[in-house]
Scaffold this motif. Structure first.
Motif, PDB file in Angstrom:
ATOM      1  N   PRO A  27       0.829  -1.228   0.000  1.00  0.00           N
ATOM      2  CA  PRO A  27       0.000   0.000   0.000  1.00  0.00           C
ATOM      3  C   PRO A  27       0.852   1.262   0.000  1.00  0.00           C
ATOM      4  N   ARG A  28       1.973   1.239   0.723  1.00  0.00           N
ATOM      5  CA  ARG A  28       2.894   2.380   0.747  1.00  0.00           C
ATOM      6  C   ARG A  28       3.397   2.695  -0.651  1.00  0.00           C
ATOM      7  N   VAL A  29       3.756   1.648  -1.372  1.00  0.00           N
ATOM      8  CA  VAL A  29       4.310   1.835  -2.714  1.00  0.00           C
ATOM      9  C   VAL A  29       3.222   2.229  -3.715  1.00  0.00           C
ATOM     10  N   ILE A  30       2.047   1.611  -3.599  1.00  0.00           N
ATOM     11  CA  ILE A  30       0.939   1.932  -4.510  1.00  0.00           C
ATOM     12  C   ILE A  30       0.573   3.406  -4.388  1.00  0.00           C
ATOM     13  N   VAL A  31       0.385   3.857  -3.131  1.00  0.00           N
ATOM     14  CA  VAL A  31       0.026   5.264  -2.888  1.00  0.00           C
ATOM     15  C   VAL A  31       1.159   6.193  -3.314  1.00  0.00           C
ATOM     16  N   GLY A  32       2.381   5.867  -2.889  1.00  0.00           N
ATOM     17  CA  GLY A  32       3.521   6.728  -3.191  1.00  0.00           C
ATOM     18  C   GLY A  32       3.852   6.788  -4.666  1.00  0.00           C
ATOM     19  N   SER A  33       3.896   5.625  -5.315  1.00  0.00           N
ATOM     20  CA  SER A  33       4.293   5.578  -6.726  1.00  0.00           C
ATOM     21  C   SER A  33       3.256   6.224  -7.636  1.00  0.00           C
TER      22      SER A  33
END
Length: 300
Positions: free
Chosen positions: A174-180
């Motif tokens: 989720p961190r990467v999905i939101v951030g990316s």
């Protein structure tokens, strides 16, 4: 070549921002699941953390975890930015009229980020462990006793197998999905807006720089709660089977943090996150854009 340029751009940024990643990691682990005011604050703010780590652990400690950080950036962003760049070059991110499609851009950024982050997850976990390691008087969070990246990967692999190496990988997505998706969508949208309004000359380096600055602010605001949860998931102690002893997953980490530490707890280290993510986003996207421009200019 797109993948190579993307990986090199991210590594270039990482060399400058890794000390901020060390500070950010420790501030996010400080006072873990403790109510505000009930624990000793070793790190009062970003600048105090820099001074404290340098004074107690030594200046070299500010570059802790540099090897896995560089490898992770090369793997993760090589795949992420490289895949996104190919989608952009292939015209998949634009409408029939030639304008940027924000939903497509966000989706491409999220999918590209997931691929890169999942493959690089074991490296990111070891990076977190190494950066959290500190002298007992300023230690925060669970303390692993790794001697280096390869020793850590070998030890975790021997104890817990492949499952142990990818522990926390799903929680970190989720961190990467939101951030990316936020990063690449806002970068492309801002760059498109600046180009359309002809604020700077065509192909000017200022276009990429301003777009990256806007993107950095958006990323920090959107990603910090998930970043805090991800850091804690990766760093938590485990049982004999390699299962985390503090959190069941990313949702559990977010809820428990919010209950015990409040909203402020979910944004712990946001100053360090901006000082780290802001420059990292600006540098990596700027290097990426410039490398691609030079490459495509001289290979046409």
């Amino acid at each position: 070549m797109d993948f190579l340029m993307s990986g090199l751009a991210a590594c270039g940024a990482c060399l400058f921002t890794n000390p901020l990643e060390v500070v950010k990691t420790r501030m996010q682990l400080q006072g873990e699941l403790q109510a505000p005011g009930t624990y000793q604050r070793h790190y009062r703010n970003v600048f105090h953390a820099f001074i404290t780590i340098g004074k107690v652990d030594g200046l070299a400690a500010l570059q802790k975890g540099l090897a896995p950080a560089l490898l992770y950036q090369f793997l993760m962003n090589g795949i992420r930015l490289g895949t996104y760049g190919l989608a952009d070059a292939g015209g998949y991110l634009h409408t029939a009229e030639g304008t940027l499609s924000r939903p497509r851009s966000a989706m491409a950024g999220a999918l590209a980020g997931v691929m890169g982050a999942y493959l690089g997850s074991p490296i990111y976990m070891v990076k977190t462990h190494l950066q959290a390691q500190a002298t007992s008087e300023i230690a925060v969070g669970h303390q692993y006793k790794h001697q280096g990246m390869f020793q850590a990967l070998s030890e975790i692999g021997q104890k817990h197998g492949l499952v142990g190496l990818w522990r926390g990988a799903l929680g970190g997505l989720p961190r990467v999905i939101v951030g990316s998706s936020t990063q690449l969508c806002t970068f492309s949208s801002t760059k498109d807006f600046i180009t359309q309004w002809e604020i700077f000359p065509p192909q000017s380096w200022k276009v990429a720089l301003v777009a990256a600055m806007v993107s950095g602010i958006a990323v920090v605001l959107a990603m910090t709660p998930f970043d805090v949860a991800s850091t804690r998931l990766y760093n938590q102690p485990t049982d004999a089977q390699g299962k985390g002893l503090m959190y069941r997953g990313v949702l559990d980490a977010l809820l428990r943090t919010a209950r015990t530490e409040g909203i402020v707890g979910m944004y712990k280290g946001i100053g360090a996150s901006y000082f780290r993510l802001g420059p990292h986003t600006i540098l990596s996207l700027f290097f990426w854009d410039r490398l691609r421009t030079v490459y495509y200019t001289y290979t046409k």
